[in-house]
Design a protein around this motif. Structure first.
Motif, mmCIF file in Angstrom:
data_model
loop_
_atom_site.group_PDB
_atom_site.id
_atom_site.type_symbol
_atom_site.label_atom_id
_atom_site.label_comp_id
_atom_site.label_asym_id
_atom_site.label_seq_id
_atom_site.Cartn_x
_atom_site.Cartn_y
_atom_site.Cartn_z
ATOM 1 N N ARG A 172 0.809 -1.213 0.000
ATOM 2 C CA ARG A 172 0.000 0.000 0.000
ATOM 3 C C ARG A 172 0.846 1.268 0.000
ATOM 4 N NH1 ARG A 172 -3.150 -0.539 5.333
ATOM 5 N NH2 ARG A 172 -1.010 -1.061 5.984
ATOM 6 N N ILE A 173 2.161 1.124 0.207
ATOM 7 C CA ILE A 173 3.043 2.287 0.319
ATOM 8 C C ILE A 173 3.502 2.752 -1.063
ATOM 9 C CG2 ILE A 173 5.200 3.153 1.300
ATOM 10 C CD1 ILE A 173 4.938 1.098 3.505
ATOM 11 N N THR A 174 3.451 4.055 -1.290
ATOM 12 C CA THR A 174 3.904 4.641 -2.559
ATOM 13 C C THR A 174 5.432 4.721 -2.574
ATOM 14 O OG1 THR A 174 3.818 6.898 -1.688
ATOM 15 C CG2 THR A 174 1.800 6.014 -2.685
ATOM 16 N N ARG A 175 5.993 5.094 -3.734
ATOM 17 C CA ARG A 175 7.455 5.214 -3.830
ATOM 18 C C ARG A 175 7.962 6.357 -2.945
ATOM 19 N NH1 ARG A 175 8.095 5.654 -10.180
ATOM 20 N NH2 ARG A 175 6.153 6.807 -9.791
ATOM 21 N N ILE A 176 7.294 7.500 -3.030
ATOM 22 C CA ILE A 176 7.680 8.615 -2.162
ATOM 23 C C ILE A 176 7.426 8.246 -0.704
ATOM 24 C CG2 ILE A 176 7.071 10.972 -1.464
ATOM 25 C CD1 ILE A 176 6.573 11.624 -4.373
ATOM 26 N N GLY A 177 6.341 7.531 -0.479
ATOM 27 C CA GLY A 177 5.994 7.115 0.881
ATOM 28 C C GLY A 177 7.063 6.252 1.512
ATOM 29 N N ARG A 178 7.662 5.362 0.704
ATOM 30 C CA ARG A 178 8.697 4.489 1.251
ATOM 31 C C ARG A 178 9.897 5.296 1.726
ATOM 32 N NH1 ARG A 178 8.183 -0.544 1.226
ATOM 33 N NH2 ARG A 178 6.587 -0.452 -0.394
ATOM 34 N N PHE A 179 10.227 6.336 0.972
ATOM 35 C CA PHE A 179 11.359 7.190 1.349
ATOM 36 C C PHE A 179 11.059 8.005 2.605
ATOM 37 C CE2 PHE A 179 12.952 11.604 1.085
ATOM 38 C CZ PHE A 179 14.277 11.355 1.386
ATOM 39 N N ILE A 180 9.886 8.653 2.635
ATOM 40 C CA ILE A 180 9.598 9.537 3.777
ATOM 41 C C ILE A 180 9.370 8.736 5.057
ATOM 42 C CG2 ILE A 180 8.701 11.370 2.310
ATOM 43 C CD1 ILE A 180 5.879 10.567 3.094
#
Length: 262
Positions: free
Chosen positions: A154-162
């Motif tokens: 469910r995590i986005t690419r930007i979400g994984r980083f932040i």
């Protein structure tokens, strides 16, 4: 033999409890007087000494709260204003990758069970909560109270980083300024998690929740839930201004290296 009659509407059980409570209070007062009394001292002077000690304890507790609240405002206020331009750019990037509000507001449980809205940068797709039920069987968090997955789909690419850098937590500076959270304290849980708490687990609710805490700087999600509770209770029982400053300092390398963050 005559029978004892009771007046209608009289609650003899409640009356007994009231008398027992009053008797216990009287006995406690008597023990305090015996403990603090000295020879040839009048009872009013003993009572005054007891009252002064009680007042001193209240002042110590309240001054500790004032110091902690002052630290929160002094640090969180300028930091929030300084990061506002970055917040706007990050919000735009989140919105471009995944349609929907860049800020995720979730109901959390605060001190003494009070509910509040906790803010985060959205790191998941907009339908993440609806998909959670499908993934519960794959929960990797020991203890099963909280839900964590290293490769949560469910995590986005930007979400994984932040999330790795804990940037998603920065909007909680606003919660700190509002007084709903503190910079340091046990992490606030969602109501569904609190419903599964044991009596011992509920000790986490004795203080204002925080952005960082002992287990956040000691491994975060790698630490089992039971141990998280133990570390939170350890903080509650030994909290001080120095402890908060030390944990804030230890948060820096914990965020930089991202240990246990996913």
């Amino acid at each position: 033999m005559s029978k004892r009659t009771e007046q209608p509407g009289t609650d003899t059980g409640a009356s007994r409890v009231t008398h027992a409570s009053a008797r216990t209070q009287t006995e406690l007062q008597q023990r305090l007087i015996e403990r603090y009394s000295r020879k040839a001292q009048p009872s009013w002077l003993v009572s005054l000494r007891i009252g002064m000690k009680s007042l001193l304890w209240i002042l110590v507790v309240r001054s500790a709260y004032v110091l902690k609240r002052t630290l929160d405002i002094v640090l969180a206020g300028p930091l929030f204003l300084l990061l506002l331009p970055f917040f706007l750019l990050l919000a735009l990037a989140i919105r471009i990758e995944s349609p929907g509000s860049p800020i995720f507001a979730q109901t959390r449980v605060g001190r003494w069970g009070e509910l509040f809205k906790m803010y985060k940068f959205r790191s998941m797709y907009i339908d993440a909560e609806a998909r959670k039920a499908e993934l519960l069987a794959t929960n990797e968090m020991a203890g099963g109270v909280t839900f964590k997955m290293r490769r949560d789909p469910r995590i986005t690419r930007i979400g994984r980083f932040i999330r790795k850098a804990s940037i998603d937590e920065l909007p909680q500076l606003w919660n700190v300024l509002k007084g709903e959270m503190s910079l340091v304290g046990p992490r606030p849980a969602v109501p569904a998690e609190v419903e599964t708490y044991s009596l011992a687990d509920r000790r986490r609710l004795e203080v204002t929740p925080g952005i960082t805490c002992i287990w956040q700087v000691s491994g975060r999600s790698d630490i089992p839930f039971d141990q998280q509770v133990e570390l939170d209770v350890q903080y509650i029982e030994s909290q001080s201004l120095w402890t908060d400053l030390k944990l804030l300092w230890q948060t820096i390398p914990a965020v930089v290296f991202g240990r246990g963050a996913y």
